[in-house]
Enzyme design. Structure first.
Site, mmCIF file in Angstrom:
data_model
loop_
_atom_site.group_PDB
_atom_site.id
_atom_site.type_symbol
_atom_site.label_atom_id
_atom_site.label_comp_id
_atom_site.label_asym_id
_atom_site.label_seq_id
_atom_site.Cartn_x
_atom_site.Cartn_y
_atom_site.Cartn_z
ATOM 1 N N CYS A 80 0.935 -1.141 0.114
ATOM 2 C CA CYS A 80 -0.025 0.035 -0.119
ATOM 3 C C CYS A 80 0.688 1.281 -0.114
ATOM 4 C CB CYS A 80 -0.909 0.002 1.239
ATOM 5 S SG CYS A 80 -2.267 1.063 1.132
ATOM 6 N N HIS A 120 -3.593 -5.430 0.202
ATOM 7 C CA HIS A 120 -3.026 -5.875 1.324
ATOM 8 C C HIS A 120 -2.930 -7.501 1.477
ATOM 9 C CE1 HIS A 120 -2.905 -2.050 3.873
ATOM 10 N NE2 HIS A 120 -3.634 -1.654 2.995
ATOM 11 N N GLU A 174 -1.907 -9.362 3.344
ATOM 12 C CA GLU A 174 -2.097 -9.908 4.701
ATOM 13 C C GLU A 174 -3.387 -10.265 5.038
ATOM 14 O OE1 GLU A 174 -1.707 -5.602 5.454
ATOM 15 O OE2 GLU A 174 -0.963 -6.762 4.041
#
Length: 546
Positions: free
Chosen positions: A382, A517, A519
């Site tokens: 990001c 993202h 994650e």
């Protein structure tokens, strides 16, 4: 499933917050899932904020984003990571959402002029949302945030009580998580706080069937008996939850403690025999891995690591599946600004995560430059990707005015600009967005990304030409500069409807920045491929350097 067959497990907390109700709920759900049940989890947050989207990371920690774009409590991330399931906006609601919905309905005449009260109108709205979250599952685990006795939690406890009264004990049970404090000066464990929180629950009509006793050390049998008698629960329903070296060990510990016995008995289920062989293998590889690498994690919220919870957990997931330990070297970006990049020496990789605001940006770009010029494996997420572009434009191409309009609205070279600018130039139909409560246009939730053939990104995603990942940001790479930086070797390897999703340097060992993202989609049993590829490269480089 018919609501008369569905089971509900309500998880409450006593004494103090942050006891691990989220991990407890996730662990119970994991045991049930691996026993063959279709399980859902719901987090109820008693705060009056509509969602945590506008809350400071220092106040609330990480904001977890679901695939459908909901900004939720970080416990939803735990649920997904444990259960390997995509949850949605219906799996988290707040007091703010409840009151907003009821008031809006009242303004539209939905209550036919009646006086609106906590009981029944607020409580009915809570029950409706609990039922909504239970659709299509056999067991719903419901976690109530905060602690018993909090004034804002009372309507939710009343909803729990009413659901138990409506459905009966065969379908509804209560699990109470509580602290057994150790008074170190006396060397004694104390049960009185637990007794008081259970008494408070019983006062409002809820009797827990299971006590999860959080403790720093094992509870003597005498204390377990005392808890059983004073809290009116069976002895086998007092489950000791000692501090564990890994949160992923908790389901295994619960199974060994016999938690499934009271769940089976109270919900009248057949014998539960979860298959946790693969889970146990991964936990062992978390605790005793064969290899290890050192990662420089360059951020600005390092005094509150909950702000990066999904990312640190994703590193654990990929590490466990590669049988390596990721030693995180927390590097304060402001310290790098003041003292230089010496802190980055002798690391195996550098990661710059997402974030907001100007503070620490210079230090992050110095870390990115160090990774680029010294061929150190790098991952930017990001803001980390946007800063990688700015650094490349300034230091490699000599475009000294390159900047983001987030930091300088009047910059001469806005290589990163607001997504609204992209929409204005290309038409709103090009991209789906949401307007944040503070007025900004944001990309939230899951979007498809088309991957460039033969790129490192495609290799990381195991040859796939299209993937779906989640977003939470307002700023985008300005495509007007694309030909300029691609000609110089920073190529676009991922796109979504004209938006630049990923950048990489082909001549570098491993240098990738992504707007999304990764994650948010990582789970223990199915880690994110991009993060796994990053760690694998770090390990290979470390071995080659030996």
């Amino acid at each position: 499933m018919d609501n008369n067959q569905r089971r509900y497990i309500f998880v409450t907390g006593g004494v103090l917050s942050s006891l691990g109700k989220g991990i407890t709920s996730s662990s119970i759900a994991t045991l049930l899932k691996h026993s063959g049940f279709k399980v859902g989890v719901l987090k109820i947050d008693p705060y009056i904020n509509v969602d945590p989207g506008t809350m400071s990371p220092f106040e609330h920690g990480e904001v977890f984003v679901t695939y459908d774009g909901a900004e939720t409590d970080l416990d939803i991330g735990h649920y997904e990571r444990f259960l390997d399931v995509n949850f949605s906006s219906k799996n988290n609601f707040t007091t703010g959402q409840i009151y907003s919905a009821v008031i809006e309905r009242e303004r539209k005449g939905g209550y036919l002029g009646k006086t609106i009260q906590i009981v029944p109108h607020i409580v009915d709205e809570i029950k409706d949302r609990i039922r909504l979250a239970s659709e299509e599952v056999e067991v719903l685990v419901v976690e109530l945030g905060g602690t018993v006795g909090d004034i804002e939690g009372l309507p939710f406890l009343e909803a729990m009580r009413e659901i138990k009264q409506e459905l009966g004990s065969r379908q509804v049970m209560s699990v109470h998580v509580t602290l057994i404090p150790l008074i170190k000066a006396a060397g004694e464990l104390k049960t009185k706080p637990t007794q008081h929180s259970v008494q408070e629950l019983r006062r409002i009509g809820i009797t827990p069937q299971v006590i999860i006793a959080r403790s720093e050390k094992p509870l003597p049998s005498e204390l377990k008996k005392k808890l059983s008698l004073s809290c009116d629960v069976n002895l086998d329903s007092v489950i000791v939850a000692e501090d564990a070296p890994s949160i992923y060990q908790v389901p295994i510990n619960f199974m060994r403690e016999g938690l499934l016995s009271p769940i089976t008995r109270y919900l009248q289920l057949e014998k539960l025999e979860p298959n946790l062989n693969d889970w146990d293998r991964l936990v062992k590889q978390i605790l005793s891995p064969k290899e290890e690498v050192t990662l420089a994690f360059v951020g600005k919220y390092l005094n509150l690591k909950e702000s990066y919870k999904s990312l640190t957990e994703a590193l654990i997931h990929s590490g466990a599946n590669l049988d390596i330990r990721v030693n995180i070297k927390w590097c304060d970006s402001e310290e790098i600004e003041n003292k230089g990049v010496e802190v980055l020496e002798y690391v195996d990789g550098i990661l710059v995560p997402g974030g907001f605001g100007m503070r620490g940006v210079k230090g992050k770009m110095e870390a990115i430059r160090y990774a680029r010029e010294n061929d150190v494996p790098f991952l930017g997420i990001c803001l980390g990707m946007q800063l990688a572009l700015i650094e490349f434009m300034r230091n490699h191409l000599g475009v000294l005015g390159a900047d983001s309009v987030e930091f300088d609205k009047e910059t001469s070279d806005p290589v990163v600009y607001l997504i609204q600018d992209f929409i204005d130039q290309n038409g709103e139909k090009q991209i789906r967005t949401k307007t944040s409560p503070m007025g900004g246009t944001m990309r939230l939730g899951e979007y498809e990304c088309q991957i460039k053939a033969n790129s490192r990104l495609q290799d990381a995603y195991q040859g796939y030409s299209s993937i779906k990942e989640r977003h939470r940001h307002r700023y985008e790479v300005n495509p007007a500069y694309r030909s300029q930086f691609e000609t110089a070797g920073l190529i676009v390897s991922g796109e979504s409807n004209g938006l630049i999703e990923a950048l990489e340097i082909a001549e570098h060992t491993w240098f990738i920045g992504v707007q999304f993202h990764p994650e948010f989609t990582s789970r223990l049993q199915s880690p994110n491929p991009l993060i796994t590829s990053f760690l694998k490269t770090m390990l290979n480089c470390k071995k080659q350097a030996r």
